[in-house]
Design a protein around this motif. Structure first.
Motif, PDB file in Angstrom:
ATOM      1  N   LYS A 322       0.737  -1.275   0.014  1.00 10.89           N
ATOM      2  CA  LYS A 322       0.024  -0.112   0.005  1.00 10.89           C
ATOM      3  C   LYS A 322       0.638   1.385  -0.008  1.00 10.89           C
ATOM      4  O   LYS A 322       1.778   1.277   0.669  1.00 10.89           O
ATOM      5  CB  LYS A 322      -0.956   0.041   1.354  1.00 10.89           C
ATOM      6  N   GLN A 323       0.382   2.201  -0.844  1.00 12.59           N
ATOM      7  CA  GLN A 323       0.917   3.578  -0.999  1.00 12.59           C
ATOM      8  C   GLN A 323       2.601   3.279  -1.508  1.00 12.59           C
ATOM      9  O   GLN A 323       3.066   4.483  -1.823  1.00 12.59           O
ATOM     10  CB  GLN A 323       1.319   4.175   0.562  1.00 12.59           C
ATOM     11  N   VAL A 324       2.886   2.444  -1.945  1.00 16.18           N
ATOM     12  CA  VAL A 324       4.093   1.935  -2.560  1.00 16.18           C
ATOM     13  C   VAL A 324       3.531   1.343  -3.899  1.00 16.18           C
ATOM     14  O   VAL A 324       3.587   0.092  -4.131  1.00 16.18           O
ATOM     15  CB  VAL A 324       5.315   1.227  -2.209  1.00 16.18           C
ATOM     16  N   SER A 325       2.670   2.157  -4.964  1.00 15.53           N
ATOM     17  CA  SER A 325       1.883   1.540  -5.838  1.00 15.53           C
ATOM     18  C   SER A 325       2.637   0.634  -7.116  1.00 15.53           C
ATOM     19  O   SER A 325       3.859   1.090  -7.285  1.00 15.53           O
ATOM     20  CB  SER A 325       0.989   2.292  -6.597  1.00 15.53           C
ATOM     21  N   THR A 326       2.006  -0.207  -7.564  1.00 11.65           N
ATOM     22  CA  THR A 326       2.520  -0.935  -8.629  1.00 11.65           C
ATOM     23  C   THR A 326       1.413  -1.526  -9.479  1.00 11.65           C
ATOM     24  O   THR A 326       0.354  -1.895  -8.969  1.00 11.65           O
ATOM     25  CB  THR A 326       3.630  -2.132  -7.973  1.00 11.65           C
ATOM     26  N   THR A 327       1.891  -1.512 -10.782  1.00 16.47           N
ATOM     27  CA  THR A 327       1.140  -2.095 -11.626  1.00 16.47           C
ATOM     28  C   THR A 327       1.370  -3.361 -12.341  1.00 16.47           C
ATOM     29  O   THR A 327       0.651  -3.982 -13.048  1.00 16.47           O
ATOM     30  CB  THR A 327       0.993  -1.218 -12.940  1.00 16.47           C
ATOM     31  N   GLY A 328       2.250  -3.874 -11.595  1.00 15.61           N
ATOM     32  CA  GLY A 328       2.832  -5.367 -11.969  1.00 15.61           C
ATOM     33  C   GLY A 328       4.095  -5.216 -12.804  1.00 15.61           C
ATOM     34  O   GLY A 328       4.247  -4.475 -13.358  1.00 15.61           O
ATOM     35  N   PRO A 329       4.950  -6.240 -12.663  1.00 19.00           N
ATOM     36  CA  PRO A 329       6.304  -6.048 -13.218  1.00 19.00           C
ATOM     37  C   PRO A 329       6.300  -6.471 -14.801  1.00 19.00           C
ATOM     38  O   PRO A 329       7.316  -6.338 -15.457  1.00 19.00           O
ATOM     39  CB  PRO A 329       6.999  -7.121 -12.515  1.00 19.00           C
ATOM     40  N   GLY A 330       5.118  -6.817 -15.120  1.00 18.62           N
ATOM     41  CA  GLY A 330       5.085  -7.546 -16.894  1.00 18.62           C
ATOM     42  C   GLY A 330       4.766  -8.807 -16.563  1.00 18.62           C
ATOM     43  O   GLY A 330       5.006  -9.569 -15.969  1.00 18.62           O
ATOM     44  N   ALA A 331       4.093  -9.448 -17.775  1.00 16.62           N
ATOM     45  CA  ALA A 331       3.991 -10.791 -17.863  1.00 16.62           C
ATOM     46  C   ALA A 331       5.194 -11.703 -17.887  1.00 16.62           C
ATOM     47  O   ALA A 331       6.084 -11.254 -18.587  1.00 16.62           O
ATOM     48  CB  ALA A 331       3.267 -11.103 -19.391  1.00 16.62           C
ATOM     49  N   GLY A 332       5.161 -12.486 -16.769  1.00 17.21           N
ATOM     50  CA  GLY A 332       6.471 -13.692 -16.944  1.00 17.21           C
ATOM     51  C   GLY A 332       7.408 -12.698 -16.215  1.00 17.21           C
ATOM     52  O   GLY A 332       8.532 -13.534 -15.883  1.00 17.21           O
ATOM     53  N   GLU A 333       7.305 -11.642 -15.477  1.00 19.42           N
ATOM     54  CA  GLU A 333       8.438 -11.011 -14.741  1.00 19.42           C
ATOM     55  C   GLU A 333       8.288 -11.270 -13.157  1.00 19.42           C
ATOM     56  O   GLU A 333       7.283 -11.331 -12.825  1.00 19.42           O
ATOM     57  CB  GLU A 333       8.428  -9.361 -15.021  1.00 19.42           C
ATOM     58  N   ASN A 334       9.437 -11.088 -12.451  1.00 20.22           N
ATOM     59  CA  ASN A 334       9.422 -11.232 -11.186  1.00 20.22           C
ATOM     60  C   ASN A 334       9.527  -9.874 -10.340  1.00 20.22           C
ATOM     61  O   ASN A 334       9.716  -8.721 -10.792  1.00 20.22           O
ATOM     62  CB  ASN A 334      10.581 -11.949 -10.601  1.00 20.22           C
ATOM     63  N   GLN A 335       8.930 -10.072  -8.980  1.00 22.89           N
ATOM     64  CA  GLN A 335       9.028  -8.828  -8.140  1.00 22.89           C
ATOM     65  C   GLN A 335       9.596  -9.056  -6.712  1.00 22.89           C
ATOM     66  O   GLN A 335       9.132 -10.089  -6.246  1.00 22.89           O
ATOM     67  CB  GLN A 335       7.535  -8.136  -8.335  1.00 22.89           C
ATOM     68  N   THR A 336      10.360  -8.128  -6.110  1.00 22.56           N
ATOM     69  CA  THR A 336      10.707  -8.187  -4.793  1.00 22.56           C
ATOM     70  C   THR A 336      10.384  -6.985  -3.929  1.00 22.56           C
ATOM     71  O   THR A 336      10.497  -5.963  -4.524  1.00 22.56           O
ATOM     72  CB  THR A 336      12.206  -8.630  -4.709  1.00 22.56           C
ATOM     73  N   GLY A 337       9.912  -7.256  -2.521  1.00 21.96           N
ATOM     74  CA  GLY A 337       9.624  -6.234  -2.118  1.00 21.96           C
ATOM     75  C   GLY A 337      10.086  -6.224  -0.423  1.00 21.96           C
ATOM     76  O   GLY A 337      10.360  -7.514  -0.044  1.00 21.96           O
ATOM     77  N   VAL A 338      10.112  -5.177   0.204  1.00 19.75           N
ATOM     78  CA  VAL A 338      10.598  -5.191   1.787  1.00 19.75           C
ATOM     79  C   VAL A 338       9.726  -4.075   2.229  1.00 19.75           C
ATOM     80  O   VAL A 338       9.676  -3.238   1.831  1.00 19.75           O
ATOM     81  CB  VAL A 338      12.114  -4.735   1.690  1.00 19.75           C
ATOM     82  N   GLN A 339       9.229  -4.439   3.586  1.00 21.00           N
ATOM     83  CA  GLN A 339       8.723  -3.583   4.239  1.00 21.00           C
ATOM     84  C   GLN A 339       9.179  -3.503   5.769  1.00 21.00           C
ATOM     85  O   GLN A 339       9.593  -4.903   6.499  1.00 21.00           O
ATOM     86  CB  GLN A 339       7.170  -3.817   4.507  1.00 21.00           C
ATOM     87  N   LEU A 340       9.534  -2.570   6.465  1.00 15.61           N
ATOM     88  CA  LEU A 340       9.979  -2.302   7.756  1.00 15.61           C
ATOM     89  C   LEU A 340       9.260  -1.200   8.519  1.00 15.61           C
ATOM     90  O   LEU A 340       9.282   0.054   8.115  1.00 15.61           O
ATOM     91  CB  LEU A 340      11.496  -1.889   7.853  1.00 15.61           C
ATOM     92  N   GLY A 341       8.456  -1.761   9.544  1.00 13.09           N
ATOM     93  CA  GLY A 341       7.570  -0.641  10.089  1.00 13.09           C
ATOM     94  C   GLY A 341       7.166  -0.850  11.636  1.00 13.09           C
ATOM     95  O   GLY A 341       8.032  -1.638  12.291  1.00 13.09           O
ATOM     96  N   ILE A 342       6.527  -0.046  12.064  1.00 16.54           N
ATOM     97  CA  ILE A 342       5.889  -0.246  13.484  1.00 16.54           C
ATOM     98  C   ILE A 342       4.312   0.025  13.292  1.00 16.54           C
ATOM     99  O   ILE A 342       3.713   0.703  12.997  1.00 16.54           O
ATOM    100  CB  ILE A 342       6.501   1.384  14.319  1.00 16.54           C
ATOM    101  N   ARG A 343       4.161  -0.796  14.484  1.00 17.51           N
ATOM    102  CA  ARG A 343       2.320  -0.950  14.764  1.00 17.51           C
ATOM    103  C   ARG A 343       2.026  -0.514  15.973  1.00 17.51           C
ATOM    104  O   ARG A 343       2.655  -1.161  17.143  1.00 17.51           O
ATOM    105  CB  ARG A 343       2.011  -2.181  14.446  1.00 17.51           C
ATOM    106  N   HIS A 344       1.188   0.479  16.218  1.00 12.12           N
ATOM    107  CA  HIS A 344       0.719   0.774  17.527  1.00 12.12           C
ATOM    108  C   HIS A 344      -0.957   0.762  17.642  1.00 12.12           C
ATOM    109  O   HIS A 344      -1.646   1.283  16.619  1.00 12.12           O
ATOM    110  CB  HIS A 344       1.205   2.193  17.828  1.00 12.12           C
ATOM    111  N   SER A 345      -1.203  -0.087  18.537  1.00 15.67           N
ATOM    112  CA  SER A 345      -3.009  -0.110  18.769  1.00 15.67           C
ATOM    113  C   SER A 345      -3.247   0.743  20.043  1.00 15.67           C
ATOM    114  O   SER A 345      -2.645   0.867  20.984  1.00 15.67           O
ATOM    115  CB  SER A 345      -3.419  -1.715  18.803  1.00 15.67           C
ATOM    116  N   PHE A 346      -4.449   1.053  19.950  1.00 21.03           N
ATOM    117  CA  PHE A 346      -5.140   2.033  21.152  1.00 21.03           C
ATOM    118  C   PHE A 346      -6.554   1.586  21.153  1.00 21.03           C
ATOM    119  O   PHE A 346      -7.247   1.048  20.416  1.00 21.03           O
ATOM    120  CB  PHE A 346      -4.939   3.342  20.966  1.00 21.03           C
TER     121      PHE A 346
END
Length: 346
Positions: A322-346
């Motif tokens: 989310k918010q790092v939008s992607t339309t897809g790498p193209g037919a038959g192509e690959n994709q790699t992603g990383v997310q590092l974050g913090i979550r706080h609930s109340f």
């Protein structure tokens, strides 16, 4: 003296009534740094601050009133928020907006909410249906313009959830299309589940009318389960999405997921593999994800997820960042992603 006694009685009765009802403000803020390569056919990469990598950021209000005799009335209002930009498009209660009545008979809900067939079975996704590691079986595979065609939620729905009968539970819902012509967006579905100690299994089926005037249908059949071995919990999801009479997009899409979670000190390791067999286009995609959540407290956690998506043949699937939008790498192509974050609930 009598007036004083009457006043005290009124105050006592008022206090008792107030004690029988409550309203709670709750929410989650989840913000992360994300990076995804091959976000389009040109091979461009994107990075930035994103939201909802471990849990969907949200703000909500829920309330309950004890009507006596085991009967309760309640409401739930919940909307999505964005930790990176505060939700520039405006806040609404699209996540849930229901009024409820519950008792020994179970619970009835009216309004907009997660459909019963998704609410239970999606719990077997070890990444909680968020972030780049999530199981993507609930997709709008045919790309139809029907609202809620991914199968998560439904407006204008009446749903029913049974009480727990020695581990057995069930639920059903019917969503009205409210169209002057046709039945686009109409929903009907049900699930059954069994939970007993370390074992949990569920089966669901639903149908949604999609396409112009609802002339086509999307059927989702899903089986999910988990078994907790204490040192590791094994989760599995098997799903078939079947489209009929919506033109060239008609066909089947099968998804098979296997996930593991393991507690490690104050945290939890997550791993999941999903294979998407897109029979409608005779293509497959393989998704591998590994994550770690470290709990700083009961309400705050740090997390990291890395995922790899391997498309084959005509498949052009993309990681859900989310918010790092992607339309897809193209037919038959690959994709790699990383997310590092913090979550706080109340």
């Amino acid at each position: 003296m009598k007036k004083s006694l009457i006043a005290l009685a009124v105050l006592a009765a008022s206090g008792a009534a107030m004690a029988q009802s409550s309203v709670t403000l709750f929410g989650i803020i989840d913000t992360n740094f994300g990076y995804v390569d091959n976000t389009n056919a040109a091979g461009d990469s994107k990075y930035g601050i994103g939201t909802s990598g471990n849990a969907t950021s949200r703000l909500g209000f829920r309330g309950v009133e004890d009507l006596g005799g085991g009967l309760k009335a309640g409401f739930w209002l919940e909307g999505e928020i964005f930790g990176d930009n505060g939700n520039a498009s405006g806040f609404n209660f699209q996540r849930e907006s229901t009024v409820r009545l519950s008792g020994n008979f179970g619970e009835v809900r009216l309004g907009r909410e997660l459909v019963p067939t998704y609410r239970k079975v999606s719990s077997y996704d070890v990444f909680g249906q968020v972030g780049i590691g999530m199981f993507q079986g609930w997709s709008n595979w045919a790309g139809v313009g029907t609202a809620d065609a991914n199968g998560y939620r439904q407006s204008n729905i009446v749903s029913y959830y049974t009480p727990n009968f020695s581990g057995f539970t069930a639920g059903a819902g019917y969503g009205f299309d409210e169209q002057a012509t046709g039945k686009e967006g109409r929903y009907a579905g049900a699930f059954g589940a069994y939970d007993n100690g370390p074992l949990s299994v569920a089966l669901s089926f639903d149908r949604r009318n999609v396409g112009a005037l609802g002339a086509g249908t999307k059927d989702n059949l899903t089986v999910g389960g988990s078994y907790d071995l204490s040192v590791v919990k094994i989760n599995a999801l098997l799903q078939q999405a079947k489209y009929k009479d919506v033109g060239a997009a008609s066909g089947k899409y099968n998804s098979y997921g296997l996930g593991l979670t393991a507690p490690v000190g104050a945290g939890e390791i997550k791993a999941q593999y999903v294979m998407y067999d897109q029979k409608a286009i005779d293509s497959k995609a393989h998704q591998f994800a590994l994550g770690y959540v470290h709990n700083l407290s009961k309400r705050t956690a740090l997390y990291g997820t890395v995922a790899y998506l391997k498309n084959k043949d005509a498949s052009n699937m993309a990681l859900q960042a989310k918010q790092v939008s992607t339309t897809g790498p193209g037919a038959g192509e690959n994709q790699t992603g990383v997310q590092l974050g913090i979550r706080h609930s109340f």
